[in-house]
Design an enzyme around this catalytic site. Structure first.
Site, PDB file in Angstrom:
ATOM      1  N   GLY A  76       0.791  -1.218   0.000  1.00 53.71           N
ATOM      2  CA  GLY A  76       0.000   0.000   0.000  1.00 53.71           C
ATOM      3  C   GLY A  76       0.825   1.271   0.000  1.00 53.71           C
ATOM      4  O   GLY A  76       0.472   2.251  -0.663  1.00 53.71           O
ATOM      5  N   GLN A 124      -7.415  -0.274   4.130  1.00 56.58           N
ATOM      6  CA  GLN A 124      -8.108  -0.794   5.308  1.00 56.58           C
ATOM      7  C   GLN A 124      -9.563  -1.147   5.024  1.00 56.58           C
ATOM      8  O   GLN A 124     -10.218  -1.786   5.854  1.00 56.58           O
ATOM      9  CB  GLN A 124      -8.038   0.249   6.418  1.00 56.58           C
ATOM     10  CG  GLN A 124      -8.258  -0.259   7.812  1.00 56.58           C
ATOM     11  CD  GLN A 124      -7.208  -1.235   8.280  1.00 56.58           C
ATOM     12  OE1 GLN A 124      -7.519  -2.380   8.622  1.00 56.58           O
ATOM     13  NE2 GLN A 124      -5.949  -0.808   8.284  1.00 56.58           N
ATOM     14  N   GLY A 170      -2.151  -6.427   0.155  1.00 60.63           N
ATOM     15  CA  GLY A 170      -2.461  -7.829   0.400  1.00 60.63           C
ATOM     16  C   GLY A 170      -2.527  -8.238   1.855  1.00 60.63           C
ATOM     17  O   GLY A 170      -3.396  -9.017   2.249  1.00 60.63           O
ATOM     18  N   HIS A 171      -1.620  -7.718   2.687  1.00 55.70           N
ATOM     19  CA  HIS A 171      -1.493  -8.288   4.028  1.00 55.70           C
ATOM     20  C   HIS A 171      -2.611  -7.883   4.980  1.00 55.70           C
ATOM     21  O   HIS A 171      -2.697  -8.412   6.090  1.00 55.70           O
ATOM     22  CB  HIS A 171      -0.121  -7.941   4.630  1.00 55.70           C
ATOM     23  CG  HIS A 171       0.048  -6.526   5.055  1.00 55.70           C
ATOM     24  ND1 HIS A 171       0.079  -6.156   6.375  1.00 55.70           N
ATOM     25  CD2 HIS A 171       0.201  -5.390   4.344  1.00 55.70           C
ATOM     26  CE1 HIS A 171       0.248  -4.842   6.462  1.00 55.70           C
ATOM     27  NE2 HIS A 171       0.333  -4.360   5.248  1.00 55.70           N
ATOM     28  N   THR A 205      11.005  -6.532 -12.347  1.00 57.09           N
ATOM     29  CA  THR A 205      10.494  -7.848 -12.730  1.00 57.09           C
ATOM     30  C   THR A 205       9.162  -8.106 -12.039  1.00 57.09           C
ATOM     31  O   THR A 205       9.036  -7.934 -10.825  1.00 57.09           O
ATOM     32  CB  THR A 205      11.496  -8.951 -12.337  1.00 57.09           C
ATOM     33  OG1 THR A 205      12.739  -8.692 -12.983  1.00 57.09           O
ATOM     34  CG2 THR A 205      10.986 -10.318 -12.744  1.00 57.09           C
ATOM     35  N   CYS A 241       5.618   6.240  21.504  1.00 63.13           N
ATOM     36  CA  CYS A 241       6.688   6.677  22.396  1.00 63.13           C
ATOM     37  C   CYS A 241       7.993   6.745  21.617  1.00 63.13           C
ATOM     38  O   CYS A 241       8.394   5.780  20.983  1.00 63.13           O
ATOM     39  CB  CYS A 241       6.828   5.713  23.564  1.00 63.13           C
ATOM     40  SG  CYS A 241       8.039   6.236  24.789  1.00 63.13           S
TER      41      CYS A 241
END
Length: 397
Positions: free
Chosen positions: A74, A186, A206-207, A243, A332
């Protein structure tokens, strides 16, 4: 905590589990030898695998295959869209010297818009209301002079789950001749995607849907000019060189097909789990403040909540100790905790934002995950509030 203590993964908005069909598609495609751009028999076999994957992705998204540019994820797709369209728009019309981004968007678009200032662009940041929705009057003012070449807004916010009215956003921007991009990373499977032609550019990855990390796509109307993101062989419309990755494309196709095929039933299931989680949180801590009201436009897989007085980072670690894996709404760095830009843009008070947590659900989420999180919360919250009180005292001094 013992090794047998159940764990609940509630951070699917960060990344979700690999789907079996995506794993199988990847392994099968990876066994095919050949570069998809080679003309010999091995290359043609690899090309056939890639073509099948691209055809499947295009069909499921309802666009011609010529609209797809495969990417590493993304972030790359967002960069190609924002940078590429902005540069091309300015080349065609030098008066298009500005880029507009939503204040609550992911850094992949927001930081890219700001980085374009080094190339002479003006970055215009569109404000939102307490529900994370773009303010129409402010948006109209930012677009009025016709200088914005590219406007971008995420369809579904990765932190709060707020759903943007992209159709209205697009119509308003296009009325000024502005190109429109939406980050739908999302959103896939959780809210309807824009209809074909409703936006000029759209990003997916994809993930978030069960494919491996390392693959995504930019859905881009070929009539929209894009400046090249990389130099090289120009394999994908001269915009992206390199590629072509048939195995990852096959995995993305498999995950996307499954996600969209079951989107309606899965969305209902996750909304039910989220409602149970919200009810449980409210019963444990009546002072808890949900960032979005239940009836606000939002994805059903994210529950974002602020626990007044609690230290968010401590709460994250304390929940993790007790088996619940979530995300905090603050970060943090060098010992200094700062609230997220999303919550700041939405006008959340700093003390609330410091105690905010994101629970996010996915295709592997179960009732047991909710049970584990709710069982872990009371003690974790008590201790996180003790830390918050100490931190508040230090800040006051």
């Amino acid at each position: 905590m013992t090794a047998s203590t159940p764990r609940a993964y509630l951070d699917h908005a960060a990344t979700t589990a690999l789907r079996p069909e995506a794993r199988e598609a990847y392994l099968e495609a990876a066994s095919v030898l050949g570069n998809p751009t080679s003309v010999h028999a091995a290359g043609r076999r690899a090309r056939a695998v890639l073509d099948d994957a691209i055809e499947s992705i295009a069909s499921d998204l309802g666009v011609p295959r010529s609209w797809l540019i495969l990417t590493s994820g993304g972030t790359e797709a967002d960069n190609l869209a924002v940078r590429g369209a902005a540069l091309s728009a300015r080349t065609a019309d030098p008066s298009r010297r500005a880029v507009l981004a939503c204040a609550t968007d992911h850094p992949a678009t927001l930081a890219t818009a700001r980085a374009l200032q080094a190339d002479g662009f003006e970055a215009r940041i569109a404000p939102v209301d307490r529900a994370g929705r773009l303010l129409p009057d402010a948006l109209a003012e930012l677009l009025a002079d016709g200088a914005v070449g590219l406007a971008t807004a995420a369809l579904l916010n990765n932190e709060t789950g707020a759903v943007q009215d992209v159709a209205a956003f697009s119509a308003r921007a296009r009325a000024h001749g502005t190109l429109v991009h939406t980050d739908a990373v999302q959103a896939v499977g959780h809210t309807p995607l824009p209809a074909r032609g409703e936006v000029d550019l759209m990003t997916i990855t994809g993930h978030k849907i069960g494919a491996p990390v390392g693959v995504g796509a930019l859905v881009a109307d070929p009539d929209v000019p894009l400046a090249p993101g990389t130099s090289g062989g120009g394999q994908q419309r001269g915009v992206r060189s390199g590629t072509l990755d048939a195995p990852h494309a096959a995995a993305l196709a498999a995950a996307l097909h499954r996600t969209l095929a079951e989107a309606e039933t899965e969305s209902a299931r996750l909304r039910s789990l989220a409602a149970r989680l919200r009810a449980g949180i409210a019963a444990i801590d009546p002072s808890a403040r949900f960032t979005l009201a239940e009836d606000a436009p939002q994805g059903g897989h994210i529950v974002h909540v602020a626990f007044p007085g609690a230290d968010g980072q401590s709460l994250l670690f304390l929940l993790d100790e007790r088996g619940a894996e979530v995300s905090a709404g603050s970060a943090c760095s060098a010992g200094v905790t700062s609230i997220s830009h999303v919550l700041e843009a939405m006008g959340m008070p700093e003390d609330e934002a410091r105690g905010s947590v994101r629970f996010s659900l996915g295709w592997t989420s179960t009732e047991q995950d909710i049970d584990v999180a709710l069982a872990a919360l009371p003690e974790a919250l008590e201790r996180a509030r003790a830390v918050g009180a100490l931190a508040s005292g230090r800040r006051l001094r």
